[in-house]
Motif scaffolding. Sequence first.
Motif, short mmCIF file in Angstrom:
data_model
loop_
_atom_site.label_atom_id
_atom_site.label_comp_id
_atom_site.label_asym_id
_atom_site.label_seq_id
_atom_site.Cartn_x
_atom_site.Cartn_y
_atom_site.Cartn_z
N UNK A 262 0.85 -1.19 0.00
CA UNK A 262 0.00 0.00 0.00
C UNK A 262 0.89 1.24 0.00
N UNK A 263 0.58 2.17 -0.90
CA UNK A 263 1.30 3.44 -0.99
C UNK A 263 0.42 4.52 -0.36
N UNK A 264 0.84 5.01 0.79
CA UNK A 264 0.00 5.91 1.57
C UNK A 264 0.69 7.25 1.79
N UNK A 265 -0.09 8.33 1.71
CA UNK A 265 0.44 9.67 1.96
C UNK A 265 -0.15 10.24 3.25
N UNK A 266 0.67 11.01 3.96
CA UNK A 266 0.22 11.67 5.19
C UNK A 266 -0.33 13.07 4.92
N UNK A 267 -0.49 13.46 3.66
CA UNK A 267 -0.92 14.82 3.35
C UNK A 267 -2.20 15.20 4.09
N UNK A 268 -2.27 16.47 4.48
CA UNK A 268 -3.44 16.96 5.20
C UNK A 268 -4.45 17.64 4.29
N UNK A 269 -4.06 17.90 3.03
CA UNK A 269 -4.99 18.64 2.17
C UNK A 269 -4.84 18.39 0.68
N UNK A 270 -3.75 17.76 0.22
CA UNK A 270 -3.56 17.57 -1.21
C UNK A 270 -4.47 16.46 -1.72
N UNK A 271 -5.12 16.71 -2.85
CA UNK A 271 -6.12 15.79 -3.38
C UNK A 271 -5.47 14.52 -3.93
N UNK A 272 -5.98 13.35 -3.57
CA UNK A 272 -5.44 12.09 -4.11
C UNK A 272 -5.43 12.05 -5.63
N UNK A 273 -6.44 12.65 -6.28
CA UNK A 273 -6.49 12.61 -7.74
C UNK A 273 -5.32 13.36 -8.37
N UNK A 274 -4.77 14.34 -7.68
CA UNK A 274 -3.59 15.05 -8.17
C UNK A 274 -2.31 14.36 -7.71
N UNK A 275 -2.34 13.87 -6.48
CA UNK A 275 -1.16 13.27 -5.87
C UNK A 275 -0.74 11.98 -6.57
N UNK A 276 -1.73 11.16 -6.94
CA UNK A 276 -1.43 9.84 -7.50
C UNK A 276 -1.72 9.74 -8.99
N UNK A 277 -1.90 10.88 -9.66
CA UNK A 277 -2.25 10.89 -11.08
C UNK A 277 -1.18 10.19 -11.92
N UNK A 278 -1.63 9.28 -12.78
CA UNK A 278 -0.74 8.64 -13.74
C UNK A 278 0.09 7.48 -13.21
N UNK A 279 -0.10 7.09 -11.96
CA UNK A 279 0.70 6.00 -11.40
C UNK A 279 0.17 4.64 -11.86
N UNK A 280 1.08 3.73 -12.11
CA UNK A 280 0.71 2.37 -12.51
C UNK A 280 -0.01 1.67 -11.36
N UNK A 281 0.47 1.92 -10.12
CA UNK A 281 -0.08 1.24 -8.95
C UNK A 281 -1.13 2.10 -8.24
N UNK A 282 -1.91 2.86 -9.00
CA UNK A 282 -2.87 3.78 -8.39
C UNK A 282 -3.90 3.06 -7.53
N UNK A 283 -4.24 1.82 -7.87
CA UNK A 283 -5.22 1.07 -7.07
C UNK A 283 -4.72 0.80 -5.66
N UNK A 284 -3.40 0.89 -5.47
CA UNK A 284 -2.79 0.64 -4.15
C UNK A 284 -2.54 1.94 -3.38
N UNK A 285 -2.98 3.07 -3.94
CA UNK A 285 -2.68 4.38 -3.34
C UNK A 285 -3.83 4.91 -2.51
N UNK A 286 -3.49 5.56 -1.40
CA UNK A 286 -4.50 6.14 -0.51
C UNK A 286 -3.85 7.23 0.33
#
Length: 297
Positions: free
Chosen positions: A96-120
Amino acid sequence: MLFASGGFQVKLYDIEQQQIRNALENIRKEMKLLEQAGALKGSLSAEEQLSLISGCPNIQEAVEGAMHIQECVPEDLELKKKIFAQLDSIVDDRVILSSSTSCLMPSKLFAGLVHVKQCIVAHPVNPPYYIPLVELVPHPETAPTTVDRTHALMKKIGQCPMRVQKEVAGFVLNRLQYAIISEAWRLVEEGIVSPSDLDLVMSEGLGMRYAFIGPLETMHLNAEGMLSYCDRYSEGMKHVLKTFGPIPEFSRATAEKVNQDMCVKVPDDPEHLAARRQWRDECLMRLAKLKSQVQPQ
C-alpha cells in the motif's frame, strides 16, 4: 513509533542521513520517557519496539518486502508526486502506498501512477501518538481492498481510522477546523471578543463536549433526538449563519493583535513553545487514558 508499537518492523528513509539519525535518537528518548510514565503503547517494551525501527539510506532497500509505505515529506505537491513516481517504479502489486498529506487531493497526488489502485491518503492528526484519528481518503481508482487493509492496519496500531467517501479539498478534519478558525478570526477582528476569551469558548466550552461526542451527536442529545433538534433550532441557526462574514484575509494587523495576546500566555520563543507543546501532549495523554476508561463498549 505507532507502527512499532503494533509489533511491525519499520524502516525510515530520508534523502538527508542526519534526519534519520535525529529521528532514531528522538524516538529512543520519547519511548523511554513514555515507558517511565506508563504511557508506552503496545504490549512490547521500549527496547523491543526500538529494535524494530531502523534507518535505511537507500529507498529501494527501505521498501523491499514492505506491506505499507507511509510518506511524510513536506506539503509540496510536486515533491510528493516525485516520490510516488519513484516508488511506483520499484514496488510490487501488493504494497500500500500511503500519503500523510493533510490537504492535497489524491487525484492530483497519485495521477498517472501504474499502482494507483494501491494508493491512498492516510492523514494522521498532530501529534499522532496522542490523537488517534486517521482520515482515509481514496483516489477515485483506489481499490476497496486498499481502503480495507489500511483501515485494518490503523486499527491494529491503536489508531481510529475514518473513511472519507470521496475526495474534497481539506478532507473532513481541516474543513471543520478551518470553519472554526475562520469564524474565530472574524469575531476577534471585529472586536467582538478578545483572542484569549475566544480560546476559552473552545477549551472550557465546546471542546469539553467534543472530546467525547461530535457535533451531530451533540445536536441529537440537546433535544429529543435529531428531528426534534432541527424542528426547534434550524430557523435560529439559519438566522445566525446568515450573519457570518466573508473568508478572512488573515491580515497582518489582526495577526499581530492575536500574537500579542497569545504571547502573554505563551511567549513565541522556541523554549516556551516547546514547553507548552509538551504540556499539551501530557494533557492529551491523560485525556486518552480517561477516554479508554469511559468509552461505551
